[in-house]
Design an enzyme around this catalytic site. Structure first.
Site, PDB file in Angstrom:
ATOM      1  N   ASP A   1       3.673   2.224  -4.066  1.00 20.78           N
ATOM      2  CA  ASP A   1       3.421   1.101  -4.975  1.00 20.78           C
ATOM      3  C   ASP A   1       3.952  -0.174  -4.337  1.00 20.78           C
ATOM      4  O   ASP A   1       5.150  -0.279  -4.032  1.00 20.78           O
ATOM      5  CB  ASP A   1       4.121   1.366  -6.313  1.00 20.78           C
TER       6      ASP A   1
ATOM      7  N   ASP B   1      -3.085  -2.147  -5.352  1.00 21.58           N
ATOM      8  CA  ASP B   1      -1.744  -2.167  -4.769  1.00 21.58           C
ATOM      9  C   ASP B   1      -0.982  -0.851  -4.905  1.00 21.58           C
ATOM     10  O   ASP B   1       0.243  -0.827  -4.762  1.00 21.58           O
ATOM     11  CB  ASP B   1      -0.927  -3.300  -5.389  1.00 21.58           C
ATOM     12  N   GLU B   2      -1.687   0.248  -5.175  1.00 16.01           N
ATOM     13  CA  GLU B   2      -0.984   1.529  -5.238  1.00 16.01           C
ATOM     14  C   GLU B   2      -1.923   2.673  -4.896  1.00 16.01           C
ATOM     15  O   GLU B   2      -3.146   2.568  -5.053  1.00 16.01           O
ATOM     16  CB  GLU B   2      -0.338   1.752  -6.602  1.00 16.01           C
TER      17      GLU B   2
END
Length: 379
Positions: free
Chosen positions: A4, A99-100
């Protein structure tokens, strides 16, 4: 393994603008307008600012912050480089957002050593390649890996082995678990449950009585660290929705009706592009004071036609009891996708004509842009 990125949008801005480093940076709407915070740097979080907070509240808390509109092309470029790094670490990578991502870390010990070494290598490679920090969690399943990546944010790593799962979960507040929203949390508080350890003392029957069969099972399993360990499976889309935040609150039914028609057209077009039809139409309304209401109706057959989506959404609005109230945001969506029931011969030809019509409209919209062409609606 769950990776993350830390305050992703804000971190990209701080990376590319040295004068922003070590300063509160807020990405989202600009002060003086309507909208919310998309994300913010950890320096801004020290002021109590968080994602989805109204921008007016963020300004009240920290007028000296740097306020920026999102630069999505730059964020997407960084995300693509991050995913390439992750693919160099594991052959099975499942991005879940910009974003993860989850990685299948099984078998990587032969190449990279213990899980702690794998986590350190991942953070190092991302820092060297993209110049950004991330947090990494490794565990026996998706739930534990996700909670582990959150455990030492920012720029942290946590490894939870199978035998340590319950000890890791026990002191956590129940609100850390997946799917525990405001309503669920209210019930949890009424029951006097504070920690996951306390939650685990309740039987499945009691939890089902308070949270429903599905919700009770979900909490029961999570309290024991039970979750899927599958990575890389196809993610089934659960809904398609569009919404509009008005610059000024709207009360005129005609304006709301027109906006809802446009949103319904966008939802229908998106569904048709994906080959999806939904049996549930959802309406979302946010009125003054950020009070949010949702309504939904289940249909006898799945739909993706603009007119049908709009018709049911407008009926939900008329029956909502909110007519005449000042509306800050309105949204519409469809959900419950599945195979469509067979059509009877009586309706088959008319349905085929309608689908051809929408197909033609979609081609024109793709070529010339949204709002160039739309179907008329009865006033």
């Amino acid at each position: 393994m769950h990776v993350d990125m830390d305050a992703f949008f804000a971190s990209v801005e701080q990376r590319d603008n040295p004068e922003f480093r070590h300063r509160p940076v807020i990405v989202g709407a600009l002060p003086g307008g309507r909208g919310v915070v998309a994300t913010c740097s950890y320096e801004a979080r020290a002021f109590g600012i968080r994602s989805a907070m109204p921008i007016s509240e963020a300004w009240r808390r920290c007028p000296g912050a740097i306020y920026l509109r999102p630069d999505m092309p730059r964020y997407v470029e960084a995300s693509q480089k991050i995913m390439q790094v992750l693919q160099s670490i594991s052959p099975v990578v499942e991005p879940v957002s910009i974003d993860e991502a989850y990685l299948d870390a099984s078998g990587l010990e032969r190449l990279n050593g213990e899980p702690e070494s794998i986590a350190s290598l991942t953070r190092q490679k991302i820092r060297e390649t993209v110049g950004l920090g991330c947090s990494v969690g490794i565990g026996p399943n998706r739930l534990i890996a996700k909670l582990a990546s959150e455990y030492r944010k920012p720029n942290g790593q946590t490894v939870v082995r199978h035998g340590d799962v319950l000890a890791f979960l026990d002191p956590m507040p129940v609100s850390n678990l997946r799917g525990v929203g405001k309503q669920t949390d209210k019930i949890v508080q009424k029951l006097g449950i504070q920690t996951v350890h306390q939650l685990r003392q309740y039987s499945l029957e009691i939890l089902s009585a308070h949270f429903g069969r599905k919700g009770g099972r979900y909490l029961y399993d999570q309290a024991r660290g039970i979750a899927s360990s599958r990575v890389g499976g196809t993610q089934v889309r659960k809904s398609i929705s569009k919404e509009k935040t008005f610059k000024r609150d709207v009360t005129r039914p005609r304006q709301l009706r027109e906006q809802l028609r446009q949103l319904s057209a966008e939802v229908g077009r998106s569904a048709r592009h994906k080959g999806l039809k939904g049996r549930v139409v959802n309406l979302k309304i946010r009125i003054e004071g950020f009070e949010t209401h949702t309504r939904q109706c289940r249909l006898p057959s799945a739909v993706n036609a603009d007119g049908e989506i709009f018709g049911h959404a407008w009926k939900l609005y008329e029956q909502s009891g909110l007519a005449g109230r000042s509306v800050r945001l309105i949204g519409v969506g469809i959900s419950d996708f599945g195979s469509e029931e067979p059509m009877s011969d009586l309706f088959e030809s008319s349905r085929e004509r309608e689908e051809k019509l929408y197909s033609t409209m979609d081609e024109i919209t793709d070529k010339y842009g949204i709002n160039v062409l739309s179907r008329g609606i009865r006033r």
